[in-house]
Design an enzyme around this catalytic site. Sequence first.
Site, PDB file in Angstrom:
ATOM      1  N   HIS A   4       1.691   4.475  -2.693  1.00 47.14           N
ATOM      2  CA  HIS A   4       1.803   5.931  -2.517  1.00 47.14           C
ATOM      3  C   HIS A   4       3.083   6.456  -3.161  1.00 47.14           C
ATOM      4  O   HIS A   4       3.076   7.489  -3.828  1.00 47.14           O
ATOM      5  CB  HIS A   4       1.774   6.310  -1.039  1.00 47.14           C
ATOM      6  CG  HIS A   4       0.416   6.274  -0.429  1.00 47.14           C
ATOM      7  ND1 HIS A   4      -0.662   6.963  -0.944  1.00 47.14           N
ATOM      8  CD2 HIS A   4      -0.040   5.638   0.672  1.00 47.14           C
ATOM      9  CE1 HIS A   4      -1.721   6.747  -0.189  1.00 47.14           C
ATOM     10  NE2 HIS A   4      -1.380   5.933   0.797  1.00 47.14           N
TER      11      HIS A   4
ATOM     12  N   HIS B 244       0.840  -1.202   0.000  1.00 48.76           N
ATOM     13  CA  HIS B 244       0.000   0.000   0.000  1.00 48.76           C
ATOM     14  C   HIS B 244       0.878   1.256   0.000  1.00 48.76           C
ATOM     15  O   HIS B 244       0.679   2.169  -0.804  1.00 48.76           O
ATOM     16  CB  HIS B 244      -0.906  -0.032   1.235  1.00 48.76           C
ATOM     17  CG  HIS B 244      -1.678   1.213   1.468  1.00 48.76           C
ATOM     18  ND1 HIS B 244      -3.001   1.348   1.104  1.00 48.76           N
ATOM     19  CD2 HIS B 244      -1.332   2.388   2.048  1.00 48.76           C
ATOM     20  CE1 HIS B 244      -3.420   2.556   1.444  1.00 48.76           C
ATOM     21  NE2 HIS B 244      -2.427   3.209   2.021  1.00 48.76           N
ATOM     22  N   GLU B 245       1.861   1.294   0.892  1.00 48.52           N
ATOM     23  CA  GLU B 245       2.728   2.471   0.985  1.00 48.52           C
ATOM     24  C   GLU B 245       3.619   2.589  -0.251  1.00 48.52           C
ATOM     25  O   GLU B 245       3.913   3.693  -0.709  1.00 48.52           O
ATOM     26  CB  GLU B 245       3.562   2.428   2.264  1.00 48.52           C
ATOM     27  CG  GLU B 245       2.752   2.394   3.553  1.00 48.52           C
ATOM     28  CD  GLU B 245       1.777   3.550   3.743  1.00 48.52           C
ATOM     29  OE1 GLU B 245       1.904   4.588   3.050  1.00 48.52           O
ATOM     30  OE2 GLU B 245       0.875   3.414   4.588  1.00 48.52           O
TER      31      GLU B 245
END
Length: 141
Positions: free
Chosen positions: A75, A71-72
């Site tokens: 980003h 997920h990060e």
Amino acid sequence: MDDYVQALIRKLIRKYHTNCPFELASSLGIHIRFADLGQTTKGLYFRKLRRRFIVIHNQLPAEWQRFVCAHELGHDRLHKGISRFFLEEHSYFSPGKLERQANRFAIALLTADLAASPGESLHEYYRRAGVPQEMLYFFRN
């Protein structure tokens, strides 16, 4: 967005020969740290002095740590220059656009090397891919 994400993931996997978010982050020069982030924060991504960091809550189960890393990483790849927190209350109940995009990136990355088996439910497919089952309710493919 989805075609762009799929192409981005294919390019990462082709270049680094893995879909493991930890290995990809390392190959991209992103520093991964584990820390106690409290009850509601699963992870965060930030830049400091041109260095990039992913911090993952150290008390999460391994499946969640892997998902949070992916997920990060989403980003980092999708939201250049924006530091975002992956907060449980936002991710589960009212995910913003950037959080939804990072979640979709994570799911696409973790499932990139797997095909659904005949008759396999989405629930079973996500379990086999290591995607936390809570994501099933928000991101049906």
